[in-house]
Design an enzyme around this catalytic site. Structure first.
Site, PDB file in Angstrom:
ATOM      1  CE  LYS A 161       4.194   3.506   8.664  1.00  0.00           C
ATOM      2  NZ  LYS A 161       2.884   3.010   8.435  1.00  0.00           N
ATOM      3  CE  LYS A 169       2.590   1.852   1.485  1.00  0.00           C
ATOM      4  NZ  LYS A 169       1.837   1.192   2.544  1.00  0.00           N
ATOM      5  CE  LYS A 178      -4.079   5.713   5.093  1.00  0.00           C
ATOM      6  NZ  LYS A 178      -3.515   4.823   6.078  1.00  0.00           N
TER       7      LYS A 178
HETATM    8  N1  AQP Z   1       0.628   2.473  -2.334  1.00  0.00           N
HETATM    9  C1  AQP Z   1      -0.250   1.493  -2.141  1.00  0.00           C
HETATM   10  N2  AQP Z   1      -0.545   0.640  -3.142  1.00  0.00           N
HETATM   11  C2  AQP Z   1      -1.446  -0.361  -2.960  1.00  0.00           C
HETATM   12  N3  AQP Z   1      -2.079  -0.571  -1.795  1.00  0.00           N
HETATM   13  C3  AQP Z   1      -1.823   0.255  -0.761  1.00  0.00           C
HETATM   14  N4  AQP Z   1      -2.280   0.319   0.502  1.00  0.00           N
HETATM   15  C4  AQP Z   1      -1.705   1.360   1.123  1.00  0.00           C
HETATM   16  N5  AQP Z   1      -0.847   1.990   0.309  1.00  0.00           N
HETATM   17  C5  AQP Z   1      -0.909   1.322  -0.884  1.00  0.00           C
HETATM   18  C6  AQP Z   1      -3.273  -0.593   1.058  1.00  0.00           C
HETATM   19  O1  AQP Z   1      -4.337   0.185   1.589  1.00  0.00           O
HETATM   20  C7  AQP Z   1      -4.934  -0.541   2.649  1.00  0.00           C
HETATM   21  C8  AQP Z   1      -5.112   0.339   3.839  1.00  0.00           C
HETATM   22  O2  AQP Z   1      -3.847   0.726   4.317  1.00  0.00           O
HETATM   23  P1  AQP Z   1      -3.653   1.171   5.813  1.00  0.00           P
HETATM   24  O3  AQP Z   1      -4.322   2.428   6.058  1.00  0.00           O
HETATM   25  O4  AQP Z   1      -4.088   0.076   6.724  1.00  0.00           O
HETATM   26  O5  AQP Z   1      -2.122   1.307   6.041  1.00  0.00           O
HETATM   27  P2  AQP Z   1      -0.860   1.184   5.185  1.00  0.00           P
HETATM   28  O6  AQP Z   1      -0.786  -0.065   4.418  1.00  0.00           O
HETATM   29  O7  AQP Z   1       0.292   1.409   6.073  1.00  0.00           O
HETATM   30  O8  AQP Z   1      -1.123   2.375   4.206  1.00  0.00           O
HETATM   31  P3  AQP Z   1      -0.376   3.713   4.170  1.00  0.00           P
HETATM   32  O9  AQP Z   1      -1.114   4.596   3.225  1.00  0.00           O
HETATM   33  O10 AQP Z   1       1.059   3.482   3.875  1.00  0.00           O
HETATM   34  O11 AQP Z   1      -0.589   4.293   5.619  1.00  0.00           O
HETATM   35  P4  AQP Z   1       0.441   4.784   6.685  1.00  0.00           P
HETATM   36  O12 AQP Z   1       1.299   5.754   5.957  1.00  0.00           O
HETATM   37  O13 AQP Z   1      -0.409   5.407   7.726  1.00  0.00           O
HETATM   38  O14 AQP Z   1       1.180   3.602   7.202  1.00  0.00           O
HETATM   39  C9  AQP Z   1      -4.042  -1.740   2.937  1.00  0.00           C
HETATM   40  O15 AQP Z   1      -4.633  -2.883   2.369  1.00  0.00           O
HETATM   41  C10 AQP Z   1      -2.767  -1.396   2.243  1.00  0.00           C
HETATM   42  O16 AQP Z   1      -2.071  -2.547   1.846  1.00  0.00           O
END
Ligand code: AQP
Length: 328
Positions: free
Chosen positions: A112, A195, A198
């Site tokens: 990030k 990946k 969001k």
């Molecule tokens: N692409 C993915 N495949 C499998 N698991 C995923 N998770 C996120 N993206 C995938 C899992 O979702 C849970 C919640 O995630 P989070 O909101 O805590 O943050 P993150 O892992 O950083 O998810 P994002 O979507 O990528 O959010 P941003 O973009 O805001 O950082 C976690 O268990 C995560 O592993």
């Protein structure tokens, strides 16, 4: 002590199919395995700039999504992280027991921050894993269901717990992560080497997308040269990702999915993947709309916060006492 299971999602943006597969899909089964604490990680959402109205709406959506996924408030506790002040209080203690070197090795921070100007990287983004460790520790959670990207943070929490317990005795419970065999890392449909995320919405399926948009996105997902539907992440990352999505939707193994699609052309393969996703998300979206309309999440969050506070405050007090802070 019962098996406490804890998991959270950041309300940073629209939830994706990756979040759904990692956390929401398995929710009903998780409720049978132990005492569940599910939370909306709204303090974590502040680690990157976010508009207040967007944060508010995302948090409401997330509460409704948890309920639409089958969270039963009589059997599980749903709460907002910011409603339980013990998270912030424990954070101010635990930041002294994790080190700069450890935090700077975290992949998520490196990914990030590498996209940002140095003078725009907030301290919170760097220190995110400290707060996440506190989220886990406060509930004496033994099982943490996560996607692959969060394993490193749970491992860091384990290091912290061991370090703390070595110094002060058996004060904290050691957590374990639990990663799905299928769907631990759902990839972007437009670039299956990255990946689905969001905060990087290229090639995402959003849980709020119209069903026709979901179908369109899957039908135009990047596939690979060749025509065989085969699981081969190295050479066929697009097809492999769609196979994983299908297997996750149907609760089968990737091998079973591969077998099912033997002899299929890409077009027919994608159509069935889209059918499977829509079959799953259509009733989910209907439940979500109902919950948003009747606002049932409001009472659930209020009662959840009360239950969460009780547990979290007890742990916080245990920690305060162990390290020598005076108080009630
Ligand atoms: N692409 C993915 N495949 C499998 N698991 C995923 N998770 C996120 N993206 C995938 C899992 O979702 C849970 C919640 O995630 P989070 O909101 O805590 O943050 P993150 O892992 O950083 O998810 P994002 O979507 O990528 O959010 P941003 O973009 O805001 O950082 C976690 O268990 C995560 O592993």
């Amino acid at each position: 002590m019962s098996n406490r299971i804890l998991t959270g999602i950041k309300p940073t943006g629209q939830l994706t199919l990756g979040n759904y597969i990692a956390v929401l899909k398995g929710l009903p089964k998780q409720m049978e395995k132990g005492e569940l604490f599910y939370f909306i990680a709204d303090l974590h959402a502040l680690t990157l700039p976010i508009e207040p109205d967007v944060l508010r709406q995302n948090s409401i959506d997330l509460a409704a999504f948890y309920l639409a996924a089958g969270l039963d408030p009589n059997r599980a506790t749903l709460f907002l992280q910011s409603d339980v002040s013990a998270h912030s209080e424990l954070n101010s203690i635990m930041q002294n027991y994790l080190y700069m070197g450890e935090l700077s090795r975290m992949t998520q921070f490196k990914d990030k921050s590498s996209k940002m100007k140095e003078n725009a990287i907030g301290l919170g983004l760097f220190a995110y894993p400290v707060l996440m460790a506190c989220d886990i520790i406060l509930y004496d959670a033994k099982t943490i269901p996560v996607g692959e990207d969060q394993i490193q943070h749970v491992e860091l929490t384990r290091d912290l717990v061991n370090r703390f317990n070595n110094r002060y005795g058996e004060v904290l419970v050691l957590p374990n992560y639990e990663v799905k065999k299928v769907g631990a890392r759902i990839m972007s449909l437009s670039d299956p080497k990255v990946k689905m995320s969001k905060s990087d919405p290229k090639g995402d399926i959003f849980l709020k997308d119209d069903l026709s948009v979901i179908r369109k996105k899957i039908m135009s997902a990047v596939t690979d040269s060749g025509s065989e539907v085969k699981y081969d992440v190295e050479n066929k990352p697009g097809v492999s990702n769609l196979l994983v999505i299908y297997a996750s939707m149907k609760d089968i193994t990737v091998e079973e999915a591969e077998k099912h699609f033997e002899g299929y052309r890409y077009g027919d393969f994608k159509r069935e993947v889209a059918d499977a996703v829509i079959e799953e998300l259509e009733p989910f979206q209907n439940r979500y709309k109902e919950i948003i309309a009747n606002k049932s999440y409001e009472k659930v969050l209020q009662e959840g916060a009360e239950r969460a506070r009780k547990v979290a405050n007890e742990t916080l007090r245990r920690v305060q006492k162990a390290i020598g802070l005076l108080g009630k």
